[in-house]
Every structure is written in structure tokens, then in C-alpha cells.
Enzyme design. Sequence first.
Site, PDB file in Angstrom:
ATOM      1  N   ARG A 105       0.700  -1.107   0.095  1.00 39.12           N
ATOM      2  CA  ARG A 105       0.110   0.003   0.161  1.00 39.12           C
ATOM      3  C   ARG A 105       0.965   1.278   0.078  1.00 39.12           C
ATOM      4  O   ARG A 105       1.880   1.191   0.767  1.00 39.12           O
ATOM      5  CB  ARG A 105      -0.903  -0.114   1.345  1.00 39.12           C
ATOM      6  CG  ARG A 105      -1.960   1.217   1.459  1.00 39.12           C
ATOM      7  CD  ARG A 105      -2.910   0.899   0.475  1.00 39.12           C
ATOM      8  NE  ARG A 105      -4.029   1.516   0.824  1.00 39.12           N
ATOM      9  CZ  ARG A 105      -5.057   2.166  -0.241  1.00 39.12           C
ATOM     10  NH1 ARG A 105      -4.977   1.723  -1.307  1.00 39.12           N
ATOM     11  NH2 ARG A 105      -5.998   2.813   0.405  1.00 39.12           N
ATOM     12  N   THR A 376      -9.443   0.244 -10.126  1.00 41.65           N
ATOM     13  CA  THR A 376      -8.656  -0.768  -9.375  1.00 41.65           C
ATOM     14  C   THR A 376      -8.574  -2.197 -10.339  1.00 41.65           C
ATOM     15  O   THR A 376      -9.673  -2.033 -11.054  1.00 41.65           O
ATOM     16  CB  THR A 376      -9.073  -1.082  -7.986  1.00 41.65           C
ATOM     17  OG1 THR A 376      -8.988   0.001  -7.404  1.00 41.65           O
ATOM     18  CG2 THR A 376      -8.173  -2.033  -7.463  1.00 41.65           C
ATOM     19  N   THR A 394      -3.984  -0.929  -7.536  1.00 42.87           N
ATOM     20  CA  THR A 394      -4.952   0.377  -7.934  1.00 42.87           C
ATOM     21  C   THR A 394      -3.905   1.618  -7.866  1.00 42.87           C
ATOM     22  O   THR A 394      -3.065   1.759  -7.553  1.00 42.87           O
ATOM     23  CB  THR A 394      -5.928   0.665  -6.691  1.00 42.87           C
ATOM     24  OG1 THR A 394      -7.096   1.562  -7.300  1.00 42.87           O
ATOM     25  CG2 THR A 394      -5.371   1.080  -5.435  1.00 42.87           C
ATOM     26  N   ASP A 418      -7.736   8.225   0.011  1.00 42.51           N
ATOM     27  CA  ASP A 418      -8.384   7.101   0.809  1.00 42.51           C
ATOM     28  C   ASP A 418      -8.096   7.601   2.214  1.00 42.51           C
ATOM     29  O   ASP A 418      -8.713   6.578   3.124  1.00 42.51           O
ATOM     30  CB  ASP A 418      -7.779   5.804   0.476  1.00 42.51           C
ATOM     31  CG  ASP A 418      -8.465   5.307  -0.662  1.00 42.51           C
ATOM     32  OD1 ASP A 418      -9.363   5.896  -1.069  1.00 42.51           O
ATOM     33  OD2 ASP A 418      -7.945   4.145  -1.151  1.00 42.51           O
ATOM     34  N   SER A 447      -7.933   1.134   3.161  1.00 40.90           N
ATOM     35  CA  SER A 447      -8.326   0.283   1.759  1.00 40.90           C
ATOM     36  C   SER A 447      -9.417  -0.299   1.946  1.00 40.90           C
ATOM     37  O   SER A 447      -9.573  -1.081   2.863  1.00 40.90           O
ATOM     38  CB  SER A 447      -6.968  -0.206   1.254  1.00 40.90           C
ATOM     39  OG  SER A 447      -7.316  -1.025   0.054  1.00 40.90           O
ATOM     40  N   SER A 448     -10.077  -0.630   0.870  1.00 36.56           N
ATOM     41  CA  SER A 448     -11.163  -1.833   0.872  1.00 36.56           C
ATOM     42  C   SER A 448     -10.719  -2.921   0.121  1.00 36.56           C
ATOM     43  O   SER A 448     -11.441  -4.005  -0.118  1.00 36.56           O
ATOM     44  CB  SER A 448     -12.327  -1.105   0.150  1.00 36.56           C
ATOM     45  OG  SER A 448     -13.002  -0.109   0.704  1.00 36.56           O
ATOM     46  N   GLY A 469     -13.702   0.132  -5.246  1.00 36.10           N
ATOM     47  CA  GLY A 469     -13.810   1.065  -3.957  1.00 36.10           C
ATOM     48  C   GLY A 469     -14.506   0.259  -2.842  1.00 36.10           C
ATOM     49  O   GLY A 469     -14.298  -0.966  -2.643  1.00 36.10           O
TER      50      GLY A 469
END
Length: 569
Positions: A105, A376, A394, A418, A447-448, A469
Site C-alpha cells: 500500500r 482498481t 490500484t 483514501d 483500503s477496501s 472502492g
Amino acid sequence: MGGSFGGRFTSWAALAALIVFAVGASAVWPREPVRASRGMVVSVSPPATEVGLAALQRGGSAVDAAVAVAFALAVTFPEAGNIGGGGFMVVRPGDGIEPVVIDYREVAPQAAARELFATLDSRLGHKAVGVPGTVRGLAAAHRRFGRLPWKDVVQPAVEIAERGLILDAGLAGALNRLVGQSAAFPEFCRVYGKDGGQAAWAAGDRLTQPDLARTLRQIAEQGPDAFYRGEIADLIVAEMQRGSGLIAKEDLAAYAAQVKPPLRGTFRGYEILCPPPATGGTVLVEMLNILENFDLQAQGRWAPETVHLIIEAMRLAYFDRACYLADPQFVPVPEFLVGKAYARRLAQSIDRKRAGNSAALAGSRQIKLADEGTHTTHFSVIDKSGMAVANTYTLEYSYGSRVVVQGGGFLLNNEMGDFNWKPGRTDRSGTIGTPPNLIEPGKRMLSSQTPTIVTKDGRVVLITGSPGGRTIINTVLNVVLNVAEFQMDAASAVDAPRFHHQWLPDRVVFERRVGEDHPELMEKLKALGHTIGKPSGSQGDAHTIWVDPQTGERHGAADLRRQGSAMGY
Ligand code: DON
């Protein structure tokens, strides 16, 4: 080997709807998954899938193939494939080796302040860029689980960028549209526009990306340090200075991918492996734990009682997401969230005759989440030894911040969006301002993303994940339930329509096909007190592999909602 399109459906309405949204993805009927006995790759982009398959056929591991696909997607699927973004890879190596998550990330640069966005209206541009993690993440995965030389897994992407990509109608149209909207980003227009944006792309045109080819060649030859400490780092920093961005050379040099154990959940004897807190993993496991308390299969997939319970599980778990989840290195994330006892209590709190109330649930907190992009991409890989990879990565928005690094030829993310943007400002329809996910230097934004591997009796059964998302977690939930609760095969599990509730706004959004196939369901849910939102054309893009527990045969199911391909051997 072959592309996978088509489907097996229970109603003609579903078939008709599928054909409508699959046009442009050369759908054929009837749909069968792509079957293979050894390796399988499923991704959004056929040329990238081919690159992954070729890596497997040369004796590469699933991770070699995944790394090759990820670099290729940075060339062939620029809206989300990337080297300037970040993501999560779940690896289940098999052979008794512990599974891991590679967390790559993005992080907030040191110069990022909490109030960064408080006065900004646009999430595009240099300030929105988080320190990219993709190249370090892919290198970390390759170092542990790669069998082919690093150079060999990066090189196919170099070649596509150099030789050029033949545009299909979808990508040609998207680039024309984006270039038309991006006058403020001249390098974007130069790199992705036909004749610098002066002409319009048509299907069949060739997009070459010479700057990106040079960047990728440096990564292939010098390894990830070229990106984080070498010439590419210098280009990124120069780009930041040009646009008053925040990323400094030290931020790039300090970036590290994290290699850690996955979050492990269970559901009816299946094991769920997904990324730990600050992703969709916690929410997925919490929802599955709640739903394990009910016999959904006996009620039926589209019975109002079933859909009601799933919506309530979504509401409760997404509320906890808003209350608790953030980078665990900065914020303690309570372990009870993924516990069975907690889920049982939540399950008991569900009124089976009445929809819950999200605002009441929030009590005095009145939390509301900020918007997220929906672009993404997820891909799934398994090799002949059974090593499995689920990877979601993403740029956040489609084409990220729209900032293309001059001379580098690649897009940077806008992942800073985010974080919770406006500290202290919370309202029902506005932005979340609660403390856990506020910006802090060096912190990873919530994040999702939920790349997921499901196993049973020690063997891989399902590899899945999705863009979308916040809908990502519910897309994965839908697919996992379709397999683990409703016993669907791969193609049916991916094709079945999906729905989404995210606590606030307090409404459930179904893919259009649900209302068409089950009009009475909508009425019954309304009678229970649910608000039904405007239907979505499609939710997610879950490129999935299922492994037959009896024979070990791999079934690849590309998601037809956008495009995509499954290839195996
Ligand atoms: O990490 C996240 O949750 C978002 N940045 C993902 C954005 C996204 O999925 C856009 N997807 N289609």
C-alpha cells in the site's frame, strides 16, 4: 488454453442482461469456465493474461506469473494497472509453507499534514499522490517465491510498451474521453493522446509507450532500487517539484513493502485468507462470521430473508470499518472484530422482521465515509504445484492523479484520497472526519481491497478479489458466499448478480438484474424498511479461479462485467 467468456444462467432475463453488459468483451454463449489441469491466470487484460500464462509455461511459479502480469497491466491497462500505485498480494505457496500477504500500500509522505485536503476540492494532481508501493511489493514477492530471473518477469512488459499495444474500442474510447478532460495535465495528454491529444484513437490503433519502456527496462535491469533510489526516483521527485507535490527522495528511499501473515477467517469449514486490517479483510471476515449464524442456503439465495440478513451483516461490519479500521502501525485495531463471539452477538442483534437503522447505529458518532474511486484491478493465478496468488492493486481513481511522471511515462496514484480528508468534519452526507484514518506521515491509508484465497481441507478452492472502492468487500462476499454457502461453480459464482450496502448512505444497491429477475424481492425488502438505491449496471470485476476439490482441475472465470480473460494450460 483459451479466453473465457459466456455463462450459465438460470433465466433468460439474466442472459439478456449479461449480453448487454458483455458487448465489447466478445462474449460467447454458453459460458463455461476455462479449464486446465496445471496453471491458470485470470486478469482484466488479455495481453497481460498471456504474459502470465507464458511465465507459467516457462516453469515460473504463480508469483513469477503474477509479477509479470502486474508489470504488463501497467502497460496494457493504464487505468489501474500500475507501477505508480500500490496494492495487496496474498500468496499461498502450498507445500506446507505459510501463506503471506505482501502489503505494498502507498504511504503518506513525510511532508503530508492532516489538513492536506481540508481546503482542496479536487483529488487529482500532485498533492494527492501517496508514495508508490507496487515495485517494492512485486520485488518482495518475487524474492520470496520467484523461480524465474527478475529480469525475465519484467521484460514482457518492456516489450509491449516498446512494440505498442493495439487498442480495442473500449480503451480507445476511454483514452479519448480522459484526454479530453485532462487539459490541466499536459504530460497525460502527450503520453496517452493520439498525436498528443490532437487526434482521436480508434480501435486497431497502436499505442506505444517509449518512456514507460525505458522505465521498465531500468527496473528489469537494476531491480526495484532503480525506482526508489535511482534515476526513476529522481524523475518522480522532479515531477513533484514541478507540481508542488509532497514526495521527497527520502520518502521513496524509505518505502518498504510489508510481508506479513494473512488474516485468517473460517466459514463452514472453509478457511479464508485475506489481507489484515486497513483493507477489506477484516470486514469480509466479520460479515462471514455474522452470516455463519444463519442457514442461508436453506432459505434460498434470493429469498428476502437471506438478502435481508446479508444486508444487515454489511451494515454492521461497514459501521465497524468506519469506527475502527486504519493502519495498525498507527492505530490499534481491536481483535474482537474478527472473533466468532462478537459476530454471534451482532447476529443476535439483527431484527429479522425489520431493517436496521444506520444513523441510529452510529449514535452520537454520526460518521460518514468519504468517496472513493472505482478503478482498481484484481487478478488471480495458480500454478501447477498449487501455489496461489490473489492480487489487487490500484491507482485509486481511474488513471490515478492524472500526473504522468515526465520522462518516466507512468501514472502516479491519488491514494491520499483514501485518508479521511477533513478532520473533525462529519455529517450524514459529507466526509468522515473520525481520528483513526486521518493523515499522518508514513501512514498507510485505509483500503477496501480484498484479494482473497479460500481453502478447504488444506487445498485451494477459490482465488478472487475485485475493484470497486468500498463495493470491493461486498463483491468478494457475494462471490465467496456463492461458492461456500450456495455451492455454485466458478462461472455461476462470478456471473450471479451482486449487491452492496455500506452502512451510510443507508441504502442497498443491487445490480439491475436482481430487480429484473426478482421484482417481488424489492417489494418485500421495502416492506422490511430497506431503502433501495438506484440499481447499478454492474458491481465489481472479480477475475476468479476455482479448483475442483475432487479432480484438482482449475476453472478460470473472467468476470464479464467489463472485459477480461482466463488462460490455462
Ligand atoms: O484501496 C482502496 O480501497 C481504493 N483506493 C480502491 C479504489 C478502487 O477500487 C477503485 N476501483 N475500482
